[in-house]
Design an enzyme around this catalytic site. Sequence first.
Site, mmCIF file in Angstrom:
data_model
loop_
_atom_site.group_PDB
_atom_site.id
_atom_site.type_symbol
_atom_site.label_atom_id
_atom_site.label_comp_id
_atom_site.label_asym_id
_atom_site.label_seq_id
_atom_site.Cartn_x
_atom_site.Cartn_y
_atom_site.Cartn_z
ATOM 1 N N HIS A 27 0.831 -1.200 0.000
ATOM 2 C CA HIS A 27 0.000 0.000 0.000
ATOM 3 C C HIS A 27 0.870 1.256 0.000
ATOM 4 C CE1 HIS A 27 -2.382 -3.302 1.597
ATOM 5 N NE2 HIS A 27 -3.480 -2.630 1.324
ATOM 6 N N HIS A 262 -4.272 3.290 -3.274
ATOM 7 C CA HIS A 262 -4.404 2.777 -1.910
ATOM 8 C C HIS A 262 -3.660 1.462 -1.705
ATOM 9 C CE1 HIS A 262 -6.198 1.439 1.851
ATOM 10 N NE2 HIS A 262 -6.369 0.286 1.261
ATOM 11 N N GLU A 416 -15.936 -5.069 25.433
ATOM 12 C CA GLU A 416 -15.067 -6.246 25.451
ATOM 13 C C GLU A 416 -13.938 -6.148 24.428
ATOM 14 O OE1 GLU A 416 -18.342 -6.358 24.915
ATOM 15 O OE2 GLU A 416 -19.171 -7.127 26.792
ATOM 16 N N HIS A 478 -26.251 -16.468 25.931
ATOM 17 C CA HIS A 478 -25.091 -16.262 26.793
ATOM 18 C C HIS A 478 -24.289 -17.551 27.042
ATOM 19 C CE1 HIS A 478 -27.092 -12.479 27.371
ATOM 20 N NE2 HIS A 478 -26.274 -12.070 28.316
#
Lengths: 681, 681
Positions: A27, A262, A416, A478
């Site tokens: 890149h 890019h 998280e 869960h």
Amino acid sequence: MANIDQVAVNTIRVLAADTTAKSNSGHPGAPMGMAPIAHVLWNNFLKFNPKNPNWLNRDRFVLSNGHGCVLQYSLLHLFGFAVTLDDLKNFRQVDSITPGHPEAHDTPGIEVTTGPLGQGIANAVGLAIAEAHTAAVFNKPDFTLVDNYTYCFLGDGCLQEGVSGEASSLAGHLQLGNLIAIWDDNHITIDGDTNCAFTEDVLKRYEAYGWHVVTVKDGDSDLAAMAAAIKECQAVKNKPSLIQLTTTIGYGSTQQGTHGVHGAPLKAADIKQLKEKFGFNPDKSFDVPQEVYDLYAKKAASGAAAEAEWNQLLAKYAEAYPAEHADLLRRLKSDLPEGWEKALPVYTPADPAVATRKLSETVLSKISSVIPELLGGSADLTGSNLTRWKEAVDFQPAATGLGDYSGRYIRYGVREHAMGAIMNGLAAYGTILPYGGTFLNFVSYAAGAVRLSALSHVRTVWVATHDSIGLGEDGPTHQPIETLAHFRALPNCMVWRPADGNETSAAYKVSLNHKTCPSILALSRQNLPQLEGSTIEKASLGGYVLQEVEGAQVTLVSTGSEVSICVEAAKQLAEQGVKARIVSLPCFEIFDSQPKEYKLSVFPDGIPSLSVEVMTTMGWEKYTHEQFGLNRFGASGPYLDVYKKFEFTPEGISKRALATIDFWKGVTTRSPLNRAFEQII
Amino acid sequence: MANIDQVAVNTIRVLAADTTAKSNSGHPGAPMGMAPIAHVLWNNFLKFNPKNPNWLNRDRFVLSNGHGCVLQYSLLHLFGFAVTLDDLKNFRQVDSITPGHPEAHDTPGIEVTTGPLGQGIANAVGLAIAEAHTAAVFNKPDFTLVDNYTYCFLGDGCLQEGVSGEASSLAGHLQLGNLIAIWDDNHITIDGDTNCAFTEDVLKRYEAYGWHVVTVKDGDSDLAAMAAAIKECQAVKNKPSLIQLTTTIGYGSTQQGTHGVHGAPLKAADIKQLKEKFGFNPDKSFDVPQEVYDLYAKKAASGAAAEAEWNQLLAKYAEAYPAEHADLLRRLKSDLPEGWEKALPVYTPADPAVATRKLSETVLSKISSVIPELLGGSADLTGSNLTRWKEAVDFQPAATGLGDYSGRYIRYGVREHAMGAIMNGLAAYGTILPYGGTFLNFVSYAAGAVRLSALSHVRTVWVATHDSIGLGEDGPTHQPIETLAHFRALPNCMVWRPADGNETSAAYKVSLNHKTCPSILALSRQNLPQLEGSTIEKASLGGYVLQEVEGAQVTLVSTGSEVSICVEAAKQLAEQGVKARIVSLPCFEIFDSQPKEYKLSVFPDGIPSLSVEVMTTMGWEKYTHEQFGLNRFGASGPYLDVYKKFEFTPEGISKRALATIDFWKGVTTRSPLNRAFEQII
């Protein structure tokens, strides 16, 4: 414009073009666009000594848009780190130190592994927390041992990823004035103009997070404005800063400003015109003007001098604060305090049944005072994960009145993924051993970060409670089914599922002593009895024979909450005259690393084996002939009812043990550990 | 205050207390705090017919803070959905329709499965996109078939999760005026006051995303203000709205306003005082005032009438637009157009080698006109994933000039997790078949959403390209090792890894025809030859014998890019006089569902087998005796060099095939598919 700064900037641009062209991959766009800010930051601000990339008080530089790593490799080379021109020429080649994205473990001067978008900026938040904490703990009047900044380059992609939002919100809350992020606002992503999907007001969002924000309009050439912006941000002590830097991707290419530059190398003709435009010899490649080397060598020398001065300070510190000095040096080696394992609790079968999450809390409470570098937290489940020892102080800006930066407990919020990525930054800083809590099921939210813990060989510990259908009423949303298999399949990651107190102590013992590997401790919500036959020593082998019996007809192999049910099953079987031995296998990865002879003593030839674990059977075929597990989602209900529904009872296990014995009768059973050839690990 | 509205609000609160007390589990706090807004929304605004929860033009209600599901279950009961008082009494019990978090698949009136925080609001964005698209496609002058709103309740936790930020940023960009989110701003999370981790300015952040924002200061009792806020938001046509609703968690409890009421039932004495305070009989439980039933029955009746009116409109629509009408009805049954499979391309070994990502593009291009409900996209990797057919129109607000709402291609931005959760919402709406592209490695970022696709039985398709070390230069940060094992271990999720054109067509055929299961298509970056022996029909069985040979000494089993290398290996082995048969196993889950007899014909007794796949060996022991895989991270380099480094070459495979034959010589090999007992699936 031929002043030396501009020559340096253009050198970086041309190197990026040459390097990606040579490898025919990579890149060039971001490196060419960010060359000016890279030059300003590295030459005028960044504190480092190329000869010692591990100097504690260096500024940390994170390239969150890691696909632009040619920029970072070029800088490392130009400033005199152990990255040669040949290394650049070997960019993206097998076994080079210049892989396709920066890997902390491979290349001197790379702080964290980036490329997966959004991770780097979250790592940077971790590095900034680590600095703030280390300064609060170790700095003394007249001894500013630690005062480094963390700088982070990031692109539009990083800003779109949720993990960066989570981490940035927390960074604002934590008032991390030592963090300066620079956004490459080039308006281009792979799909084209950012208008097609990313039209939010980024600066306003960051202000909402509590950040200081600055704009530099001409990121292509206004070096003075860039320097002024960095200076301004350095002066803001109670807020992280975001600099919006408007740049032209692939600056200098005929395709500049388009996504054509890019992710693909420039064509030969384009490189030619680029070099001509910048006053470089178009017939030469990897041609660095000596004046640029000289300029950067001066900067490198000043960094070396700064470190030398710092070393003198450290020497005086050693005299004034010998204990702190010794502690710091120990930490920097990743060594734990000698004999820390003595703090680990030991249990006997007479002790009461306790949930392993609670046993984990006991471990943390006992070792917290022995291992001062432990810095814990939870993603807003402290009372469920039991991750906080009673006397813990929260890591908070003092202004909040809720703690201070010397605090060792982080309120991560319900974030998280950021927690995982921040832990990677905390671990990378060098003075901290991070752990973080959430439900096992939600470690999956952080999978992208856990993967990078493993790849970059950092020591982070997940306290992953509510580890199965045993969590009961919260139900299938869960209850992990696939989670352990997922992380057991991840290279260089330890998954522990202890069955009782001694095994929980063993899980911590091995996890904390292993310097280059993350761990996930899967812990029960429900109480589990202390097992006859478990010891810290045996469990530390990853797997062991919990109960041996002469003439066994079957081996029951299990982990965590199911081990004690297997013990009951074996009793029932014994009443029917059937002999079952029991193996506890709390950690596949550690067991796999034992000598083959030992492993075969645990899983011998000639006895059929049955694994029992209340989740996917995937992965168990490696050890056992038959598997009893749950290859479907769980159910919501009191946990004993749920276990019963799926027959994870002594009766359900016994039935399958008998079926196993019957099925394998008359067949010479080989231990599944015997294999035709070695695996590639 | 005894007016009927207040009685209704208090009834919801008391039901929440009773229900969680009866089950001795659950979250009363949010339901008690949000009872007023729930009453206002459901009784005054929400458009639904309890007797037909599937009415297309119903408003969608999403409880993103799914732990408060007692609220939703209570509303469903009170308004006359097929949820009884007994169902409430069975809250969180095994096999009830009222599990611990709302599951779309289980309970009438639940639109999407929530609980894992942040998912619901992202699902809501998907539902809102689906409405906008369906309206653009099916509405006609004088025929407003679809004009529903999507309402979403969410808590602080949802707002902290990155996935919600990703989805909300996109929702703002897409100008989804049909989406109204209501934030339960109760200042409490599990760790205590939000001050400890969540101090950002949420409204400012949402304004930055391009949302309309409103504040209601008294969410406990100012019903009029709540109604006014919703009305205001309904009127904003080109922006999604966020209502900040300040509430008291556990309103009415002696512990209101504390995290003590968040996740644990109220004590008996507390419930007693609550009932007395609200004018309820403290000796009765689950006691709903008849006047509340009556009030809500009136609302339900008006909803039924609205549907009846809509059905008349639909009947007229059938006359005016028979083709569109038929198309709509077909879509609502999840049926695909008859004979659509004929559009799938078929290949012969004479066709050139092509990357499966490119073959996937061909499939999408061919079926896009045949299956109008296909709505695709990519997380900013369109040119790499090859997910966009040439004539596709982008789904964009017309004001952007980049497309319109009838467009079928979504620019998701670099937001994998949101893409997954949005796809779940798109699929749940009923008229759309969504697919989304990213690199296989980054499907892991969306693990939380993929898990819920599987649990809620929705049809979503991941076009997961760059599926292995075969992506080459990008290196280990981008090369999946554990990913396939992870998703193969996930229940009710198909993972396909096709080896050539026919297998790619088969992967689409089976994935799109399966109405209740998400799929992940793992596709190569590199070119692969068209195989001798592959057909769509055979590959559609999940696994089949690609090359049979009489007297085979070993079975080579493989997927995707390694199948053709196994073919080369078999040739090399044949030259040495060794007979190898070849099995291609593109989809474990579909193969597992075949009759045992067929499976044993593919993996017969008596022949040792060797699997070959350039990633973790985990999971392969179920099918084969030996496994050749990669239980470590990959390497950055040109892909052929990387394959060579790890010996995934004809030579490397042959060597291991010989080792396998040798190792199993003289041993009676059973097919690993023979098992002592059935698995729980």
